[in-house]
Scaffold this motif. Sequence first.
Motif, PDB file in Angstrom:
ATOM      1  N   GLY A   1       0.857  -1.194   0.000  1.00 60.74           N
ATOM      2  CA  GLY A   1       0.000   0.000   0.000  1.00 60.74           C
ATOM      3  C   GLY A   1       0.881   1.228   0.000  1.00 60.74           C
ATOM      4  N   PRO A   2       0.642   2.163   0.914  1.00 61.67           N
ATOM      5  CA  PRO A   2       1.450   3.385   0.933  1.00 61.67           C
ATOM      6  C   PRO A   2       2.701   3.271   1.793  1.00 61.67           C
ATOM      7  N   ASN A   3       2.974   2.097   2.355  1.00 59.47           N
ATOM      8  CA  ASN A   3       4.016   1.994   3.382  1.00 59.47           C
ATOM      9  C   ASN A   3       5.225   1.169   2.986  1.00 59.47           C
ATOM     10  N   LEU A   4       6.349   1.536   3.591  1.00 63.07           N
ATOM     11  CA  LEU A   4       7.538   0.693   3.558  1.00 63.07           C
ATOM     12  C   LEU A   4       7.371  -0.362   4.646  1.00 63.07           C
ATOM     13  N   VAL A   5       7.582  -1.626   4.276  1.00 62.12           N
ATOM     14  CA  VAL A   5       7.453  -2.713   5.250  1.00 62.12           C
ATOM     15  C   VAL A   5       8.723  -3.563   5.216  1.00 62.12           C
TER      16      VAL A   5
ATOM     17  N   MET B   1       9.881  -2.953  -4.225  1.00 62.74           N
ATOM     18  CA  MET B   1       9.194  -4.209  -4.492  1.00 62.74           C
ATOM     19  C   MET B   1       7.821  -4.144  -3.835  1.00 62.74           C
ATOM     20  N   ASP B   2       6.782  -4.165  -4.684  1.00 58.85           N
ATOM     21  CA  ASP B   2       5.416  -4.142  -4.175  1.00 58.85           C
ATOM     22  C   ASP B   2       5.072  -5.566  -3.744  1.00 58.85           C
TER      23      ASP B   2
ATOM     24  N   LEU C   1       2.105   3.459  -7.930  1.00 55.50           N
ATOM     25  CA  LEU C   1       2.416   4.413  -9.000  1.00 55.50           C
ATOM     26  C   LEU C   1       2.629   5.820  -8.436  1.00 55.50           C
ATOM     27  N   ASP C   2       1.820   6.175  -7.439  1.00 52.63           N
ATOM     28  CA  ASP C   2       2.006   7.486  -6.801  1.00 52.63           C
ATOM     29  C   ASP C   2       3.388   7.583  -6.179  1.00 52.63           C
TER      30      ASP C   2
ATOM     31  N   ALA D   1       5.594   5.998 -15.147  1.00 49.48           N
ATOM     32  CA  ALA D   1       5.511   6.676 -13.846  1.00 49.48           C
ATOM     33  C   ALA D   1       6.892   7.134 -13.383  1.00 49.48           C
ATOM     34  N   GLY D   2       7.957   6.605 -14.004  1.00 45.42           N
ATOM     35  CA  GLY D   2       9.288   7.085 -13.665  1.00 45.42           C
ATOM     36  C   GLY D   2      10.305   6.023 -13.308  1.00 45.42           C
TER      37      GLY D   2
END
Lengths: 287, 217
Positions: free
Chosen positions: A11-15, A47-48, A60-61, A92-93
């Motif tokens: 999601g939006p976090n580093l884990v 890595m998602d 992508l954000d 996306a870059g």
Amino acid sequence: MRVIPRLDIKGPNLVKGVHLEGLRVLGKPERFARHYYEAGADELLYMDVVASLYGRNSLLDIVEQTAREIFIPLTVGGGLRSLDDIRTVLRAGADKVALNTAAVRSPELVREAARKFGSSTIVVSIEVIRRPDGSYEAYTDNGRERTGIDAFEWALRAAELGAGELLVTSIDREGTGRGFDVALTRRISEAVSIPVIACGGAGLLQHIHEAVAEGKAQAVCVASILHYGVVRSVGAQDSFDEGINTVHLLRRQGFEKIEDTTLPAIKRYLLDRGTPCRPVATGGGHG
Amino acid sequence: MASPLVAIVDFGMGNLHSVRQACAHAGLDGRITASPSDLARADAIILPGVGAYADAMATLRRTGMADALRGAAESGKPLVGICLGLQLLMSESLEFGRHEGLGLIAGDVVYLEPGAGAAAVKVPQVGWNQIHRTGSWEGTLLDGLPDGGFMYFVHSLHVRPRDPSVVLSTTRYGAVEFCSSLRQHNVFGCQFHPERSGPEGLHMYATLATTLMAAHA
């Protein structure tokens, strides 16, 4: 020789987990990326880890935001299934993509992607578990699914298909701090002409040197050895990420084998031992 | 004053966004374009590129971009070739056969030698390597950079300019010492990726911006 911080993203976090499981939230990946860029990282890897289960928008954000701020190569992997997925992430870059599950299921994707986007854009990610008989098996879906495929043979095949680099992750070692699987890395690196990135197990500076000197890796991925130090130093001064309880990190529970270090310290250690790498410019490194 | 306009030539391959981001960082208005007519309006042109030589040249010729690039080189405005873009500036390349290039710089493009035994190196070269000064960098995009600075490379081939005086820097990889950047009048090329080379790479974009601002003033 390159040192590549690996940022696992959910999601939006580093884990960060152990053996790619038991994930803990550490903070916002963009913050860590910027910190590592300024500290002299040679590249970054995102890595998602649950891309197949959740929407892709937050990834992508994060990639877009990162590409605006950092000017070193960024590789993005996790759940990329098609040429369209690859194109979307590159737009996306990202500079390169890492393919695992989709490449195992459809090896032709590697060939087509290399032709379409250039070999140097395509990293084949191989997640490996050592079998009791000493052979190695490739896994997919972030270490969750067996393939029955011999990891070494798959590495040769991926190189033939046009991969630009191989990212070899030992799931046995991942997150443990017990050192890279040097034998695995060396066997693959000596068999293929393309660069090999060793991943999984860095707990001490010495491990990184071993991966290069004995494992013949051209690059190493590091995570825990950097992340926890950042959480402790940065988290202490500016509530790094609200709503995230970093107490367990500060206590180092379960991570006694992992020595906190920094990118400049890694580079100095390698240079002192005659391993060529890009030194960290003085004056930088404290973002 | 408006930001200088930089045309980033798009021939269908590679990550052009990093080039545009680096332009933006330096205060340049980078526009990705596949249209030859846009080159005439631009203050400078960047020819980036990742991918196969023959395909790239075929696309540049088919779209009329090859002629537009030659015209731009003659016009005297800065033309910057990066990685494959540098190789395309040359007379010819030996990548998978023999292919004619743009011919703006006399010389050819050949494979890196991996070498043998303990000294063998991987091809492609992927990673950071040093650029060593062979001529003056004053007035070039390398102005202000340290001799021996590290830049990011991704390549299997390298250029061999016929006229050694155009070479600005060389880089050693395995047993080979190759030309890693060159300049001939307003045409500059580098094998490394400045937009992926951290602060030192960004310095080159800043130098380009300064040059263009000065020309505007």
